[in-house]
Design an enzyme around this catalytic site. Structure first.
Site, PDB file in Angstrom:
ATOM      1  NE  ARG A  60      -2.651  -0.114   3.559  1.00 45.28           N
ATOM      2  CZ  ARG A  60      -3.160   0.761   4.396  1.00 45.28           C
ATOM      3  NH1 ARG A  60      -4.459   1.442   3.839  1.00 45.28           N
ATOM      4  NH2 ARG A  60      -2.806   0.820   5.677  1.00 45.28           N
ATOM      5  CE  LYS A 129       2.177  -6.978   5.420  1.00 46.50           C
ATOM      6  NZ  LYS A 129       1.770  -5.535   5.073  1.00 46.50           N
ATOM      7  NE  ARG A 261       2.176   0.075  12.598  1.00 41.36           N
ATOM      8  CZ  ARG A 261       1.563  -0.041  11.528  1.00 41.36           C
ATOM      9  NH1 ARG A 261       0.512  -0.670  11.199  1.00 41.36           N
ATOM     10  NH2 ARG A 261       2.249   0.231  10.411  1.00 41.36           N
TER      11      ARG A 261
HETATM   12  P1  ATP Z   1      -0.689  -0.667   7.474  1.00 41.72           P
HETATM   13  O1  ATP Z   1      -1.001  -1.270   6.393  1.00 41.72           O
HETATM   14  O2  ATP Z   1      -1.100  -0.764   8.844  1.00 41.72           O
HETATM   15  O3  ATP Z   1      -0.258   0.973   7.210  1.00 41.72           O
HETATM   16  P2  ATP Z   1       1.866  -1.948   6.812  1.00 41.72           P
HETATM   17  O4  ATP Z   1       3.177  -1.803   7.581  1.00 41.72           O
HETATM   18  O5  ATP Z   1       1.501  -3.513   7.153  1.00 41.72           O
HETATM   19  O6  ATP Z   1       1.040  -0.893   7.761  1.00 41.72           O
HETATM   20  P3  ATP Z   1       1.334  -1.838   4.350  1.00 41.72           P
HETATM   21  O7  ATP Z   1       1.565  -1.053   3.272  1.00 41.72           O
HETATM   22  O8  ATP Z   1      -0.091  -2.890   4.689  1.00 41.72           O
HETATM   23  O9  ATP Z   1       1.895  -1.572   5.446  1.00 41.72           O
HETATM   24  O10 ATP Z   1       2.496  -2.946   3.749  1.00 41.72           O
HETATM   25  C1  ATP Z   1       3.648  -2.976   3.275  1.00 41.72           C
HETATM   26  C2  ATP Z   1       4.782  -2.953   4.478  1.00 41.72           C
HETATM   27  O11 ATP Z   1       4.978  -4.628   4.483  1.00 41.72           O
HETATM   28  C3  ATP Z   1       6.074  -2.608   3.993  1.00 41.72           C
HETATM   29  O12 ATP Z   1       6.432  -1.023   4.808  1.00 41.72           O
HETATM   30  C4  ATP Z   1       7.007  -3.569   4.752  1.00 41.72           C
HETATM   31  O13 ATP Z   1       7.334  -3.048   5.846  1.00 41.72           O
HETATM   32  C5  ATP Z   1       6.315  -4.598   4.941  1.00 41.72           C
HETATM   33  N1  ATP Z   1       6.796  -5.637   3.946  1.00 41.72           N
HETATM   34  C6  ATP Z   1       7.449  -5.852   2.741  1.00 41.72           C
HETATM   35  N2  ATP Z   1       7.654  -7.142   2.445  1.00 41.72           N
HETATM   36  C7  ATP Z   1       7.242  -7.738   3.652  1.00 41.72           C
HETATM   37  C8  ATP Z   1       7.355  -9.138   3.471  1.00 41.72           C
HETATM   38  N3  ATP Z   1       7.497 -10.063   2.615  1.00 41.72           N
HETATM   39  N4  ATP Z   1       6.523  -9.746   4.546  1.00 41.72           N
HETATM   40  C9  ATP Z   1       6.206  -8.876   5.491  1.00 41.72           C
HETATM   41  N5  ATP Z   1       6.083  -7.547   5.421  1.00 41.72           N
HETATM   42  C10 ATP Z   1       6.484  -7.093   4.569  1.00 41.72           C
HETATM   43  C1  BTN Z   2       0.759  -4.737   1.611  1.00 42.37           C
HETATM   44  O1  BTN Z   2       0.917  -5.532   2.612  1.00 42.37           O
HETATM   45  O2  BTN Z   2       0.738  -3.478   1.523  1.00 42.37           O
HETATM   46  C2  BTN Z   2       0.172  -5.558   0.580  1.00 42.37           C
HETATM   47  C3  BTN Z   2       1.503  -6.369  -0.208  1.00 42.37           C
HETATM   48  C4  BTN Z   2       1.001  -7.079  -1.391  1.00 42.37           C
HETATM   49  C5  BTN Z   2       2.046  -7.719  -2.266  1.00 42.37           C
HETATM   50  C6  BTN Z   2       1.562  -8.315  -3.307  1.00 42.37           C
HETATM   51  S1  BTN Z   2       2.816  -9.770  -3.976  1.00 42.37           S
HETATM   52  C7  BTN Z   2       1.982  -9.848  -5.379  1.00 42.37           C
HETATM   53  C8  BTN Z   2       1.051  -8.355  -5.757  1.00 42.37           C
HETATM   54  N1  BTN Z   2       2.340  -7.754  -6.532  1.00 42.37           N
HETATM   55  C9  BTN Z   2       2.602  -6.594  -5.859  1.00 42.37           C
HETATM   56  O3  BTN Z   2       3.550  -5.899  -6.497  1.00 42.37           O
HETATM   57  N2  BTN Z   2       1.887  -6.540  -4.737  1.00 42.37           N
HETATM   58  C10 BTN Z   2       1.152  -7.899  -4.606  1.00 42.37           C
END
Ligand code: ATP
Ligand code: BTN
Length: 272
Positions: A60, A129, A261
């Site tokens: 996101r 996560k 959070r």
């Molecule tokens: P929120 O959605 O609550 O704003 P979030 O930290 O979960 O917070 P997202 O945008 O949902 O943010 O997810 C992207 C985030 O996931 C990145 O900022 C990174 O910290 C984390 N991330 C990236 N790759 C992975 C992975 N393979 N496994 C777990 N977390 C990851």
């Molecule tokens: C998040 O937690 O913010 C979302 C992560 C989503 C990752 C998947 S991997 C397959 C698909 N292709 C992308 O570039 N993002 C989603």
């Protein structure tokens, strides 16, 4: 050759195989971006792109999604809904239900959901996560197109992350075959998306709520340039908005530029 063999996957999908058209790639920038380009050229609903490696995997708000061929399953599904874009609020929560049910069905334990788009694993250390969901919507003459992107950690990701990450290998999960996992998620998605098309998120709310990682616990909403909004997490409403009980009453939080959070923790902390 890509790690997913569409012929093996078809066999795993059984009677649902006809609903999906799967293309397995060695590499692409992002399966969401690749599928969006194909959708612009008329790809049908049910098209799936799965890749071993993403050079620009997205989360996101332009965040990076880390993945590696051996330790991740990264794919996107194209779906179309009749009606306007506004009817699809809550879709990323509904997709979370499908992912959680699929992993549970394969024997994973401790899978739960975090509003709006995360699949978490509860471990002895707290919540971390396990999978991320990125739903991108676009309206057109025919209705609304949804690109549903899912990244699942099969093994813990390498790299610096702001918050703890978990993997399926830590979930007491005996099945390592990615065909089995992808087929299970697509099968659950077929059912969940059908329910969603008929009833919206209301038809899946109970399933989501039951897996809500922080149901009835103190949480905070973080938004840029605003003081944290603290309250008790009451779950989601029928539109997928988060319900937060605050000193001023019940607030509805819509998925936007905010993060949820636990109070006094990074991502999960220990559950109370
Ligand atoms: P929120 O959605 O609550 O704003 P979030 O930290 O979960 O917070 P997202 O945008 O949902 O943010 O997810 C992207 C985030 O996931 C990145 O900022 C990174 O910290 C984390 N991330 C990236 N790759 C992975 C992975 N393979 N496994 C777990 N977390 C990851
Ligand atoms: C998040 O937690 O913010 C979302 C992560 C989503 C990752 C998947 S991997 C397959 C698909 N292709 C992308 O570039 N993002 C989603």
């Amino acid at each position: 050759m890509a790690l997913i063999d569409p012929v093996l996957l078809k066999a795993r999908l059984g009677f649902l195989a006809g609903r999906f058209d799967v293309d397995a790639l060695d590499e692409c920038d992002s399966t969401n971006s690749e599928l969006m380009r194909r959708a612009e050229h008329g790809a049908p609903a049910g098209t799936v792109i799965v890749t071993d490696r993403q050079s620009a995997g997205r989360g996101r708000r332009g965040r990076n999604w880390l993945s590696a061929p051996e330790s991740s399953l990264t794919f996107s599904l194209l779906w179309r809904f009749s009606g306007p874009l506004g009817r699809l609020s809550g879709l990323s929560l509904a997709v979370g239900v499908a992912v959680a049910k699929a992993l549970e069905g394969l024997g994973a334990q401790g899978v739960c959901l975090k509003w709006p788009n995360d699949v978490l694993l509860q471990t002895g250390e707290g919540h971390a996560k396990l999978a991320g969901i990125l739903v991108e919507l676009a309206g057109d003459r025919r209705g609304t197109q949804a690109i549903i992107g899912i990244g699942i950690n099969l093994a813990p990701p390498d790299g610096d992350l702001a918050q703890p990450a978990a993997a399926l290998s830590q979930a007491g999960h005996g099945v390592a075959d990615r065909h089995v996992i992808l087929a299970a998620v697509l099968s659950e998605l077929a059912g969940v998306l059908e329910t969603f098309a008929l009833e919206g998120f209301a038809g899946l709310k109970a399933d989501w709520q039951q897996r809500n990682a922080w149901q009835d616990l103190p949480v905070q909403i973080l938004g840029e340039g605003a003081a944290p909004l603290v309250g008790r997490c009451l779950g989601a409403d029928e539109d997928g908005a988060l319900l937060l009980e605050t000193a001023a009453g019940i607030e509805r939080i819509f998925s936007g530029d905010v993060s949820l959070r636990r109070v006094g923790s990074t991502l999960g902390g220990r559950s109370a």
